[in-house]
Design a protein around this motif. Structure first.
Motif, short mmCIF file in Angstrom:
data_model
loop_
_atom_site.label_atom_id
_atom_site.label_comp_id
_atom_site.label_asym_id
_atom_site.label_seq_id
_atom_site.Cartn_x
_atom_site.Cartn_y
_atom_site.Cartn_z
N LEU A 52 32.04 42.62 35.84
CA LEU A 52 31.55 42.89 37.19
C LEU A 52 30.39 41.95 37.54
O LEU A 52 30.26 41.52 38.69
CB LEU A 52 31.10 44.34 37.31
CG LEU A 52 32.20 45.40 37.35
CD1 LEU A 52 31.60 46.78 37.56
CD2 LEU A 52 33.20 45.10 38.46
N VAL B 43 31.50 38.73 39.14
CA VAL B 43 32.12 38.72 40.47
C VAL B 43 31.33 37.88 41.46
O VAL B 43 31.87 37.00 42.14
CB VAL B 43 32.29 40.16 41.00
CG1 VAL B 43 32.74 40.14 42.46
CG2 VAL B 43 33.29 40.93 40.16
N GLY B 44 30.02 38.15 41.53
CA GLY B 44 29.20 37.43 42.50
C GLY B 44 29.13 35.94 42.22
O GLY B 44 29.28 35.10 43.12
N SER C 132 32.56 34.21 42.73
CA SER C 132 32.85 34.13 44.17
C SER C 132 32.02 33.03 44.82
O SER C 132 32.52 32.25 45.64
CB SER C 132 32.56 35.48 44.84
OG SER C 132 33.41 36.48 44.35
N ALA D 123 35.78 32.26 47.92
CA ALA D 123 35.10 33.41 47.32
C ALA D 123 36.08 34.54 47.03
O ALA D 123 35.93 35.27 46.04
CB ALA D 123 33.99 33.90 48.24
N LYS D 124 37.09 34.71 47.88
CA LYS D 124 38.11 35.74 47.62
C LYS D 124 38.83 35.46 46.31
O LYS D 124 39.13 36.37 45.54
CB LYS D 124 39.11 35.78 48.77
CG LYS D 124 38.54 36.32 50.08
CD LYS D 124 39.58 36.27 51.18
CE LYS D 124 39.01 36.78 52.50
NZ LYS D 124 40.02 36.70 53.59
N GLU D 125 39.11 34.18 46.04
CA GLU D 125 39.75 33.81 44.78
C GLU D 125 38.82 34.12 43.60
O GLU D 125 39.26 34.57 42.55
CB GLU D 125 40.12 32.33 44.79
CG GLU D 125 41.12 31.95 45.86
CD GLU D 125 41.38 30.45 45.90
OE1 GLU D 125 40.80 29.74 45.04
OE2 GLU D 125 42.14 30.00 46.76
N PHE E 161 36.59 36.45 43.38
CA PHE E 161 36.59 37.89 43.14
C PHE E 161 37.79 38.29 42.28
O PHE E 161 37.67 39.04 41.32
CB PHE E 161 36.63 38.64 44.48
CG PHE E 161 36.61 40.13 44.34
CD1 PHE E 161 35.41 40.81 44.22
CD2 PHE E 161 37.79 40.85 44.33
CE1 PHE E 161 35.38 42.20 44.08
CE2 PHE E 161 37.78 42.23 44.19
CZ PHE E 161 36.57 42.90 44.07
N GLY E 162 38.94 37.74 42.62
CA GLY E 162 40.15 38.05 41.86
C GLY E 162 40.07 37.56 40.43
O GLY E 162 40.50 38.26 39.49
N ALA F 176 37.36 37.12 38.55
CA ALA F 176 36.41 37.94 37.78
C ALA F 176 37.01 39.30 37.42
O ALA F 176 36.84 39.78 36.30
CB ALA F 176 35.12 38.12 38.58
N ILE F 177 37.72 39.92 38.36
CA ILE F 177 38.33 41.22 38.09
C ILE F 177 39.46 41.10 37.09
O ILE F 177 39.67 41.96 36.23
CB ILE F 177 38.84 41.85 39.40
CG1 ILE F 177 37.66 42.13 40.35
CG2 ILE F 177 39.61 43.13 39.12
CD1 ILE F 177 36.63 43.10 39.80
#
Length: 415
Positions: free
Chosen positions: A49, A52-53, A56, A274-276, A278-279, A281-282
């Motif tokens: 988690l 993520v930042g 992104s 940034a959307k990529e 996030f994906g 990192a998750i």
């Protein structure tokens, strides 16, 4: 498949060691193992988690550079070098552009873009491959250099170090102080892979673009050595951190400035990338939790201490220092699994401290070596290559030389 066996072995070996300790009178061992499993699962989730930042942010900036054409400019700048080491690829063939873009993406930390570009390059190389079930010379050179490619910015490693530093309440920590050592480590691995394949394929490495590449990088390293070598290790570390931060910040500002100058929508480009991030990192959460839990079982029972102790004894027996040994498993695992090596790196940082020599060395090794078995399996499998010839041998040479180089560089900068 190999990682599957390693994962099972961690649990079975750990359980066996725990039984031995139980028979020796340690009645709390299984409670400690179970507690370690739950704590480590939480650690893996928290670290993911925390990424993520940062991921992104970075992939958003990289998308700006891609849409602004900066990545393409970089690809054209290094194309003269690549034309010398891929003589079988006709000039102007699409494979040349895909390969250059793949290496450019890897250097700039665009892992999610590098893989599809690499697979595209393999399909294009297969089109000019006379033996469809056998790896061509160009394929082998491409994959070995891909596994040993130079990493300009080890984004994920820096992000993980920053996350752990926050967790360990370290104030004023500079996660980018591994930037220069990692760059040198990847260069050593890259040169080893290039020389190994060039020797087999009888490619001359004395052309002007090749000499300019090697000479330019060597001159840069010599200049940095002349600047830094007179400083104590602690002060040298601060300067390296400053240099890494300056380079990374300069790249960010340059990408944004070029994007604005070329009148692209910089904000929307950033959001798209940034959307990529996030994906990405998750996506690593289950992999990181899985390997960290297995390592926790093996370490809590004392199994990891036995392995590290045995390696330390062998190293000490020949008169070498042994403080690098705790980070060594990261490099050995990296050839098999990136997620496994990432888990071992986190384990070293959590055990010894993210700002310790062992923690820094584990980060350098993680950023300097590559998942050779995985890359060869995926890339060759994508075009149904059955006979890989000497690709694995040269890839492992690059990895092992890179591992030794990373250890030497770690001592040079942080000891």
């Amino acid at each position: 498949m190999v990682l599957n066996y390693i994962w099972i072995a961690f649990f079975l070996a750990g359980f066996g060691v725990a039984l031995i300790r139980l028979m020796q009178g340690d009645l709390m061992i299984f409670s400690q193992v179970l507690s370690g499993i739950f704590d480590t699962a939480k650690t893996g989730f928290d670290i993911s988690l925390g990424l993520v930042g940062v991921m992104s942010l970075w992939l958003g900036i990289m998308k700006i550079g891609e849409n602004a054409g900066v990545i393409q400019l970089f690809a054209r700048a290094i194309s003269p070098f690549f034309s010398r080491i891929f003589p079988e690829v006709p000039k102007g063939h699409p494979a040349g552009g895909s390969m250059v873009m793949n290496f450019s993406a890897n250097m700039l930390g665009l892992d999610n873009a590098a893989t599809p570009l690499g697979l595209k390059a393999m399909k294009e190389l297969q089109e000019i491959n006379p033996q469809k079930d056998t790896a061509s010379n160009a394929m082998i050179m491409f994959l070995v250099l891909n596994t040993a490619g130079i990493t300009l910015i080890p984004t994920s490693v820096i992000a993980i170090r920053q996350t752990i530093a926050i967790d360990q309440h370290i104030v004023g920590f500079n996660a980018a102080d591994i930037f220069l050592p990692t760059l040198i480590g990847t260069f050593i691995s890259f040169v080893a892979g290039l020389v190994a394949v060039a020797w087999v394929q009888k490619i001359k490495l004395t052309s002007a673009p090749m000499l300019a590449f090697f000479g330019g990088f060597s001159a840069l390293m010599a200049a940095l050595w002349g600047w830094l070598h007179n400083y104590p290790a602690e002060q040298m570390s601060r300067y390296i951190g400053l240099l890494g931060s300056l380079v990374i910040m300069s790249i960010i500002v340059a990408f944004i400035a070029v994007g604005a100058w070329r009148r692209i929508n910089v904000y929307e480009s950033f959001v798209e990338g940034a959307k990529e991030g996030f994906g990405v990192a998750i996506q690593i959460i289950p992999y990181l939790v899985a390997i960290l839990v297995a390592i926790s079982v093996f370490r809590t029972t004392g199994g990891m201490d036995y392995v590290v102790g045995a390696i330390a004894w062998c190293v000490g027996a020949v008169g070498l220092p042994t403080d690098f040994v705790p980070a060594l498993p990261v490099g050995l695992m990296k050839t098999l699994s990136g997620s496994g090596a990432r888990g071992l790196m986190v384990d070293v940082m959590k055990t010894y401290g993210v700002d310790s020599f062992q923690g820094k060395l584990a980060a350098i090794i993680q950023g300097s070596t590559e998942t050779t078995f995985y890359v060869l399996a995926v890339y060759f499998g994508s075009v149904n290559i059955k006979k890989t010839r000497y690709a694995l041998t040269c890839g492992l040479i690059a990895d092992m030389v890179g591992l030794v180089g990373a250890i030497v560089v770690g001592y040079w900068f942080f000891k």
